[in-house]
Motif scaffolding. Structure first.
Motif, PDB file in Angstrom:
ATOM      1  N   PHE A  12     -24.466 -43.555  71.391  1.00  0.00           N
ATOM      2  CA  PHE A  12     -25.781 -43.458  70.763  1.00  0.00           C
ATOM      3  C   PHE A  12     -26.480 -42.129  70.997  1.00  0.00           C
ATOM      4  O   PHE A  12     -27.480 -41.825  70.351  1.00  0.00           O
ATOM      5  N   SER A  13     -26.003 -41.315  71.958  1.00  0.00           N
ATOM      6  CA  SER A  13     -26.675 -40.068  72.288  1.00  0.00           C
ATOM      7  C   SER A  13     -26.735 -39.154  71.070  1.00  0.00           C
ATOM      8  O   SER A  13     -25.733 -38.924  70.398  1.00  0.00           O
ATOM      9  N   ASN A  14     -27.934 -38.614  70.837  1.00  0.00           N
ATOM     10  CA  ASN A  14     -28.153 -37.726  69.687  1.00  0.00           C
ATOM     11  C   ASN A  14     -27.681 -38.354  68.379  1.00  0.00           C
ATOM     12  O   ASN A  14     -27.124 -37.702  67.515  1.00  0.00           O
ATOM     13  N   ASN A  15     -27.925 -39.652  68.265  1.00  0.00           N
ATOM     14  CA  ASN A  15     -27.436 -40.394  67.097  1.00  0.00           C
ATOM     15  C   ASN A  15     -28.580 -41.254  66.572  1.00  0.00           C
ATOM     16  O   ASN A  15     -29.301 -41.872  67.363  1.00  0.00           O
ATOM     17  N   PRO A  16     -28.731 -41.345  65.254  1.00  0.00           N
ATOM     18  CA  PRO A  16     -29.787 -42.196  64.706  1.00  0.00           C
ATOM     19  C   PRO A  16     -29.663 -43.640  65.156  1.00  0.00           C
ATOM     20  O   PRO A  16     -30.638 -44.389  65.161  1.00  0.00           O
ATOM     21  N   SER A  17     -28.476 -44.053  65.566  1.00  0.00           N
ATOM     22  CA  SER A  17     -28.287 -45.430  66.013  1.00  0.00           C
ATOM     23  C   SER A  17     -29.082 -45.721  67.281  1.00  0.00           C
ATOM     24  O   SER A  17     -29.360 -46.876  67.589  1.00  0.00           O
ATOM     25  N   LYS A  18     -29.436 -44.662  68.007  1.00  0.00           N
ATOM     26  CA  LYS A  18     -30.229 -44.855  69.221  1.00  0.00           C
ATOM     27  C   LYS A  18     -31.572 -45.489  68.884  1.00  0.00           C
ATOM     28  O   LYS A  18     -32.064 -46.342  69.611  1.00  0.00           O
ATOM     29  N   ASN A  23     -35.137 -50.184  69.055  1.00  0.00           N
ATOM     30  CA  ASN A  23     -35.914 -51.177  68.303  1.00  0.00           C
ATOM     31  C   ASN A  23     -35.445 -52.593  68.604  1.00  0.00           C
ATOM     32  O   ASN A  23     -36.247 -53.532  68.717  1.00  0.00           O
ATOM     33  N   LYS A  24     -34.117 -52.769  68.719  1.00  0.00           N
ATOM     34  CA  LYS A  24     -33.568 -54.089  69.034  1.00  0.00           C
ATOM     35  C   LYS A  24     -34.006 -54.542  70.413  1.00  0.00           C
ATOM     36  O   LYS A  24     -34.370 -55.708  70.618  1.00  0.00           O
ATOM     37  N   LEU A  25     -34.019 -53.623  71.384  1.00  0.00           N
ATOM     38  CA  LEU A  25     -34.470 -53.978  72.737  1.00  0.00           C
ATOM     39  C   LEU A  25     -35.934 -54.392  72.731  1.00  0.00           C
ATOM     40  O   LEU A  25     -36.322 -55.394  73.364  1.00  0.00           O
ATOM     41  N   ASN A  26     -36.763 -53.643  72.021  1.00  0.00           N
ATOM     42  CA  ASN A  26     -38.180 -54.004  71.934  1.00  0.00           C
ATOM     43  C   ASN A  26     -38.354 -55.380  71.298  1.00  0.00           C
ATOM     44  O   ASN A  26     -39.207 -56.174  71.725  1.00  0.00           O
ATOM     45  N   GLU A  27     -37.555 -55.657  70.288  1.00  0.00           N
ATOM     46  CA  GLU A  27     -37.628 -56.959  69.619  1.00  0.00           C
ATOM     47  C   GLU A  27     -37.268 -58.089  70.582  1.00  0.00           C
ATOM     48  O   GLU A  27     -37.945 -59.124  70.631  1.00  0.00           O
ATOM     49  N   LEU A  28     -36.215 -57.876  71.376  1.00  0.00           N
ATOM     50  CA  LEU A  28     -35.786 -58.904  72.340  1.00  0.00           C
ATOM     51  C   LEU A  28     -36.798 -59.072  73.462  1.00  0.00           C
ATOM     52  O   LEU A  28     -37.082 -60.194  73.899  1.00  0.00           O
ATOM     53  N   PHE A  29     -37.367 -57.958  73.948  1.00  0.00           N
ATOM     54  CA  PHE A  29     -38.366 -58.039  75.022  1.00  0.00           C
ATOM     55  C   PHE A  29     -39.622 -58.754  74.542  1.00  0.00           C
ATOM     56  O   PHE A  29     -40.236 -59.525  75.284  1.00  0.00           O
ATOM     57  N   ASP A  30     -40.028 -58.485  73.285  1.00  0.00           N
ATOM     58  CA  ASP A  30     -41.199 -59.158  72.736  1.00  0.00           C
ATOM     59  C   ASP A  30     -40.961 -60.664  72.602  1.00  0.00           C
ATOM     60  O   ASP A  30     -41.875 -61.467  72.776  1.00  0.00           O
ATOM     61  N   LYS A  31     -39.705 -61.025  72.295  1.00  0.00           N
ATOM     62  CA  LYS A  31     -39.378 -62.425  72.025  1.00  0.00           C
ATOM     63  C   LYS A  31     -39.153 -63.240  73.301  1.00  0.00           C
ATOM     64  O   LYS A  31     -39.578 -64.394  73.404  1.00  0.00           O
ATOM     65  N   TYR A  32     -38.458 -62.613  74.318  1.00  0.00           N
ATOM     66  CA  TYR A  32     -38.055 -63.386  75.495  1.00  0.00           C
ATOM     67  C   TYR A  32     -38.654 -62.898  76.812  1.00  0.00           C
ATOM     68  O   TYR A  32     -38.554 -63.591  77.828  1.00  0.00           O
ATOM     69  N   TYR A  48     -27.424 -61.758  72.801  1.00  0.00           N
ATOM     70  CA  TYR A  48     -27.070 -61.227  74.112  1.00  0.00           C
ATOM     71  C   TYR A  48     -26.113 -60.050  73.975  1.00  0.00           C
ATOM     72  O   TYR A  48     -26.212 -59.052  74.704  1.00  0.00           O
ATOM     73  N   MET A  49     -25.161 -60.142  73.021  1.00  0.00           N
ATOM     74  CA  MET A  49     -24.249 -59.025  72.801  1.00  0.00           C
ATOM     75  C   MET A  49     -24.998 -57.800  72.273  1.00  0.00           C
ATOM     76  O   MET A  49     -24.683 -56.659  72.624  1.00  0.00           O
ATOM     77  N   GLU A  50     -26.006 -58.036  71.438  1.00  0.00           N
ATOM     78  CA  GLU A  50     -26.826 -56.926  70.960  1.00  0.00           C
ATOM     79  C   GLU A  50     -27.552 -56.269  72.134  1.00  0.00           C
ATOM     80  O   GLU A  50     -27.677 -55.042  72.195  1.00  0.00           O
ATOM     81  N   TYR A  51     -28.025 -57.110  73.076  1.00  0.00           N
ATOM     82  CA  TYR A  51     -28.697 -56.592  74.269  1.00  0.00           C
ATOM     83  C   TYR A  51     -27.738 -55.747  75.103  1.00  0.00           C
ATOM     84  O   TYR A  51     -28.067 -54.642  75.556  1.00  0.00           O
ATOM     85  N   VAL A  52     -26.515 -56.245  75.305  1.00  0.00           N
ATOM     86  CA  VAL A  52     -25.525 -55.529  76.099  1.00  0.00           C
ATOM     87  C   VAL A  52     -25.187 -54.188  75.454  1.00  0.00           C
ATOM     88  O   VAL A  52     -25.099 -53.158  76.126  1.00  0.00           O
ATOM     89  N   ALA A  56     -27.803 -49.385  77.468  1.00  0.00           N
ATOM     90  CA  ALA A  56     -27.880 -48.020  77.992  1.00  0.00           C
ATOM     91  C   ALA A  56     -29.304 -47.477  77.943  1.00  0.00           C
ATOM     92  O   ALA A  56     -29.630 -46.520  78.656  1.00  0.00           O
ATOM     93  N   PHE A  57     -30.153 -48.076  77.097  1.00  0.00           N
ATOM     94  CA  PHE A  57     -31.511 -47.563  76.910  1.00  0.00           C
ATOM     95  C   PHE A  57     -32.587 -48.496  77.478  1.00  0.00           C
ATOM     96  O   PHE A  57     -33.768 -48.347  77.188  1.00  0.00           O
ATOM     97  N   VAL A  58     -32.167 -49.484  78.277  1.00  0.00           N
ATOM     98  CA  VAL A  58     -33.133 -50.457  78.823  1.00  0.00           C
ATOM     99  C   VAL A  58     -34.201 -49.761  79.653  1.00  0.00           C
ATOM    100  O   VAL A  58     -35.410 -49.982  79.475  1.00  0.00           O
ATOM    101  N   ASP A  59     -33.757 -48.906  80.596  1.00  0.00           N
ATOM    102  CA  ASP A  59     -34.730 -48.238  81.474  1.00  0.00           C
ATOM    103  C   ASP A  59     -35.698 -47.376  80.683  1.00  0.00           C
ATOM    104  O   ASP A  59     -36.915 -47.350  80.962  1.00  0.00           O
TER     105      ASP A  59
END
Length: 438
Positions: A12-18, A23-32, A48-52, A56-59
């Motif tokens: 994901f480094s230097n990649n739009p996928s980052k 965004n997916k992490l924020n969505e999961l944190f807001d939900k759970y 959970y697989m999406e979270y895993v 790399a960007f959790v922190d």
């Protein structure tokens, strides 16, 4: 040491996928909630697989969320609208959860700790397995790859690059099945770099010209009529003018192995048809072999007696001559299926002939996207009968490359041994002649 985190950071480094991962992490944190335990307990397998995959960007995401909450709380303080429900630190949440476990029975706490350890062990094992698999795939080269590619080359030298399976011996057919994964690779390697690029990029219209035509030819009644009139639809085995076992619509089966693997039916004494047994197929093949020898002997004796008589060869018989000499018959549906397969192969041979001709004549190439469709159809009929055009009719291809249809029509001539040969020659000649310059 390799880890999934390193892998995903690189991904994901230097990649739009980052951005999508965060965004997916924020969505999961807001939900759970923001604790790892909340994520593990609340998500389904997919989440959970999406979270895993985004872990790399959790922190980074948690730090951004804490900063955002502090800024929000400062703004709320200025307005006397402080939000007491906005968490200020993830660690505080985890501490509160730990305190809450004091009310849980010891046995449940032990069970939970054991499950957590087992889960961690499984995750660790999965990471190690994935790491090992990736390293093995990166360095994997089949040990027998060179040997199998050499076998493909030998088959192509023997049967042509289109590898006509109908002409293969049983041993060669078995080899073909064993090395089939390397056929396309060997074809590319046998081409020049320029031709391989053109073949890959379809610059000569491999799809545009031939794929629709292949579909059309299978149902083209006029084309089929030419072949049927010339080859006839014959459900029993007979000898062509070269003494080769043939059946269907000119379907050669001149190898014992090819003959025996056909879905022959057997004519019983009462006229009914049943599937021929292996013994019946073998007996019929041996009878045909004896018949061939008899016809050759009879021909040689006739030639000695009448040396001045026109030589028509030992197999100058109508196909009906063989009808009562064998009890084997081919099913009509198989003949139709085999006809369509042979049309495919004939068109493929035309295409292959063009590619090989162009490779050998870089200064006089055939741009076959410019050839009229009915010219390709005529050439397919010719290939159905004689095989590869670059080997049998190189002068005709040279004329086509020059755009000289008049000369191409003359060069398309086949030796005429029957009225059917005359009809076939006229069919191809008339089509090519139609495009000759006035």
């Amino acid at each position: 040491m390799y880890s999934l985190k390193d892998d995903f950071e690189e991904m994901f480094s230097n990649n739009p996928s980052k951005v999508r991962a965060k965004n997916k992490l924020n969505e999961l944190f807001d939900k759970y909630g923001e604790s790892k335990r909340a994520i593990e307990n609340g998500t389904d397998n997919v989440e959970y697989m999406e979270y895993v995959m985004a872990s790399a960007f959790v922190d980074e995401v948690l730090a951004e969320r804490r900063l955002k909450r502090k800024e929000q709380n400062v703004q709320n303080d200025d307005r006397d609208e402080y939000n007491p429900y906005a968490p200020t630190d993830v660690e505080e949440e985890e501490e509160e959860e730990e305190v809450a476990t004091e009310d849980v029975p010891i046995s449940e706490q032990v069970k939970k700790v054991t499950e957590d350890k087992e889960l961690a062990a499984k995750k660790k094992a999965a990471e190690n397995a994935l790491s090992l698999y990736k390293k093995e795939r990166e360095n994997y080269i089949p040990k027998d790859m060179d040997a199998k590619k050499e076998q493909v080359n030998l088959l192509m030298d023997k049967y042509g690059e289109d590898l006509n399976r109908a002409n293969m011996t049983m041993a060669d057919y078995s080899t073909y099945l064993n090395v089939s994964n390397y056929i396309d690779q060997v074809k590319r390697e046998r081409m020049s770099d320029d031709d391989a690029k053109k073949y890959k990029n379809l610059e000569y219209g491999m799809i545009d010209n031939f794929t629709p035509l292949k579909t059309k030819l299978k149902d083209d009644e006029e084309f089929k009529k030419v072949l049927v009139d010339a080859e006839n639809v014959i459900d029993y085995p007979y000898f062509d003018n070269k003494g080769l076992e043939t059946s269907g619509i000119g379907y050669l089966m001149d190898e014992r192995s090819i003959f025996l693997r056909q879905p022959w039916l057997y004519v019983n004494d009462d006229g009914t048809l049943t599937d021929a047994t292996k013994e019946q197929k073998v007996a019929a093949y041996e009878d045909l072999t004896k018949l061939r020898a008899q016809l050759v002997k009879q021909y040689e004796e006739e030639r000695r007696k009448n040396p001045d008589k026109e030589d028509k060869g030992p197999f100058n018989y109508k196909h009906t001559f063989y009808q009562d000499k064998t009890r084997l018959r081919l099913p009509p549906e198989f003949i139709e299926k085999e006809y369509k397969r042979q049309v495919d192969e004939a068109l493929n041979r035309v295409k292959t002939s063009f590619i090989r001709y162009n490779k050998s004549h870089p200064d006089n190439k055939i741009i076959y996207t410019k050839l009229p469709e009915d010219v390709l159809i005529a050439l397919t009929e010719l290939s159905y009968n004689v095989g590869h055009l670059d080997k049998e009719y190189p002068d005709m291809l040279r004329a086509l490359a020059r755009g000289d249809y008049d000369q191409a029509a003359l060069e398309s001539h086949r030796i005429e041994k029957s009225k059917n040969d005359i009809k076939r020659n006229k069919y191809v000649f008339d089509i090519l002649k139609k495009y000759a310059k006035k």
